[in-house]
Scaffold this motif. Structure first.
Motif, mmCIF file in Angstrom:
data_model
loop_
_atom_site.group_PDB
_atom_site.id
_atom_site.type_symbol
_atom_site.label_atom_id
_atom_site.label_comp_id
_atom_site.label_asym_id
_atom_site.label_seq_id
_atom_site.Cartn_x
_atom_site.Cartn_y
_atom_site.Cartn_z
ATOM 1 N N ILE A 1 0.683 -0.951 0.293
ATOM 2 C CA ILE A 1 0.467 -0.190 0.018
ATOM 3 C C ILE A 1 0.640 1.420 0.237
ATOM 4 O O ILE A 1 0.849 2.304 -0.900
ATOM 5 C CB ILE A 1 -1.157 0.078 1.422
ATOM 6 N N GLU A 2 1.995 1.579 0.531
ATOM 7 C CA GLU A 2 2.502 2.557 1.221
ATOM 8 C C GLU A 2 3.645 2.418 -0.164
ATOM 9 O O GLU A 2 3.651 3.953 -0.382
ATOM 10 C CB GLU A 2 3.318 2.465 2.550
ATOM 11 N N GLY A 3 4.184 1.767 -0.922
ATOM 12 C CA GLY A 3 5.108 1.752 -1.551
ATOM 13 C C GLY A 3 3.970 1.364 -3.221
ATOM 14 O O GLY A 3 4.404 1.858 -4.691
ATOM 15 N N ARG A 4 2.865 1.849 -3.061
ATOM 16 C CA ARG A 4 2.071 1.199 -4.437
ATOM 17 C C ARG A 4 2.021 -0.067 -5.245
ATOM 18 O O ARG A 4 2.163 0.551 -6.697
ATOM 19 C CB ARG A 4 1.779 2.750 -5.283
ATOM 20 N N TYR A 5 2.441 -0.712 -5.006
ATOM 21 C CA TYR A 5 2.917 -1.947 -5.653
ATOM 22 C C TYR A 5 1.742 -2.830 -5.657
ATOM 23 O O TYR A 5 1.587 -2.886 -4.505
ATOM 24 C CB TYR A 5 3.842 -2.691 -4.342
ATOM 25 N N PRO A 6 1.605 -3.319 -6.238
ATOM 26 C CA PRO A 6 0.576 -4.894 -7.080
ATOM 27 C C PRO A 6 0.866 -6.420 -5.393
ATOM 28 O O PRO A 6 1.878 -6.101 -5.842
ATOM 29 C CB PRO A 6 1.037 -5.226 -8.054
ATOM 30 N N TYR A 7 -0.445 -6.589 -4.998
ATOM 31 C CA TYR A 7 -0.176 -7.393 -3.920
ATOM 32 C C TYR A 7 -1.365 -8.189 -4.275
ATOM 33 O O TYR A 7 -2.254 -8.045 -5.382
ATOM 34 C CB TYR A 7 -0.855 -6.308 -3.344
#
Length: 362
Positions: free
Chosen positions: A270-276
């Protein structure tokens, strides 16, 4: 089709049992009997319609993507040179044009993805040219191989069982009528459309009944348990959460945050806006060179960054679950192994695999 010439693709011999040879048409018609062709035929018609739409719209095709798909095919079949590819195709009465057209058609189908409503036409009433184009697709997609194996298994079972019990024949017949939504009085018309007769139908019932009889004996609880014990590691299930990163440095920094600072994987994403994503899989479904890494960690631990195509993944093991027969996916894998081993041995005794030789003119 440019490939057919004087030899029909449907005349390609795919296997032989005793003195009887079976052609591609036999494998396809057997698949129709089992109710396994309709979905493939519909998908093919959608691809044909997509190709027409692409031509009408003068769609700009991604030649690099098409070429990449063709290269992947050649790599899979170990076809290093153009000459090797041509020889492989010629053995199946296909040409390089057929080869290229297939991948172009697949690209068009993917480009429109569910936006196409093809003209509905039944397989047995379609023009010969369209059916041969379909067969070329079955060959290049590997689906004809699957149909051939299914036929070979049943032929081998018929040889081993000799005369299936009448009750088994009756069950096979009723299953045929149920899956085709037919009444017995409609059978003659169904066979006429397919170009087959009652003798062929009786043989299909016999080989199907023999196959079911052999198959059902394999799934004894003791046999399944024995196979499960041998496959405990490959069938171990992993529940994981995964975050995707564009670089190794970003993945390593996230790994430090998770391990040292106790930040959750989802929060890092969430903080790095990475796909999870959260996903689960069986150990045997991942590459061999990666499997050992998963076996060496416990639930709750995070693996070092794993390189993936154009980036890296950070993977945390949520759970490691021992396989059990109550898990449908595990039981399906167990049953498939039991089937593969038994029928491969049976086929080696009774059926010969062939492909690429046209049936002699009658």
């Amino acid at each position: 089709m440019s490939s057919t010439g004087s030899v029909s693709l449907h005349d390609l011999i795919v296997c032989a049992c005793g003195t009887q040879e079976y052609a591609a048409r036999d494998a396809i018609d057997a698949a129709i009997f089992r109710g396994e062709l309709e979905a493939k035929w519909k998908e093919f018609l959608e691809a044909i319609e997509a190709e027409k739409r692409a031509d009408e719209l003068d769609l700009n095709l991604d030649e690099a993507a098409i070429s990449s798909a063709a290269e992947a095919f050649r790599y899979e079949y170990d076809l290093i040179t153009v000459e090797e590819t041509e020889a492989w195709l010629a053995n199946r009465a296909l040409t390089l044009d057929d080869f290229s057209d297939y991948f172009t058609r697949q690209y068009c189908a993917n480009a429109f993805d569910n936006e196409i409503a093809p003209v509905e036409v039944e397989y047995h009433s379609a023009p010969l040219e369209l059916r041969e184009l379909f067969l070329a697709k079955l060959i290049l997609s590997g689906e004809l191989d699957q149909m051939t194996i299914a036929l070979m298994w049943r032929l081998a079972a018929r040889c081993a069982e000799m005369d299936p019990h009448p009750d088994a024949i009756g069950v096979a017949e009723q299953k045929f009528f149920d899956r085709n939504d037919l009444e017995p009085t409609q059978l003659a018309n169904w066979l006429e459309k397919l170009g087959r007769d009652s003798k062929w139908f009786d043989e299909m019932l016999a080989i199907d009944a023999a196959y079911r009889t052999r198959r059902d004996t394999l799934f004894a609880p003791q046999a399944r348990q024995h196979e499960l014990a041998a496959l405990r590691l490959p069938l171990t299930r992993f529940e994981t959460e995964i975050v995707e990163f564009e670089s190794r440095d970003a993945a390593k920094e996230a790994l430090f945050c998770v391990r040292e600072d106790g930040i959750s994987m989802e929060q890092v994403a969430i903080e790095g806006r990475y796909p999870y994503r959260r996903t689960d899989f069986l150990l045997e479904d991942i590459p061999l060179d990666t499997q050992q890494r998963f076996l060496c960690v416990s639930a709750g631990q995070v693996l070092k960054p794993i390189e993936r195509r154009d980036g890296f993944e950070l993977c945390r093991i949520v759970k490691k679950i021992e396989p059990c027969l109550e898990d449908p996916r595990v039981q399906s894998r167990i049953d498939q192994r039991l089937l593969d081993r038994h029928f491969s041995e049976l086929v080696s005794k009774h059926v010969e695999r062939r492909l690429g030789t046209p049936v002699a003119a009658q």
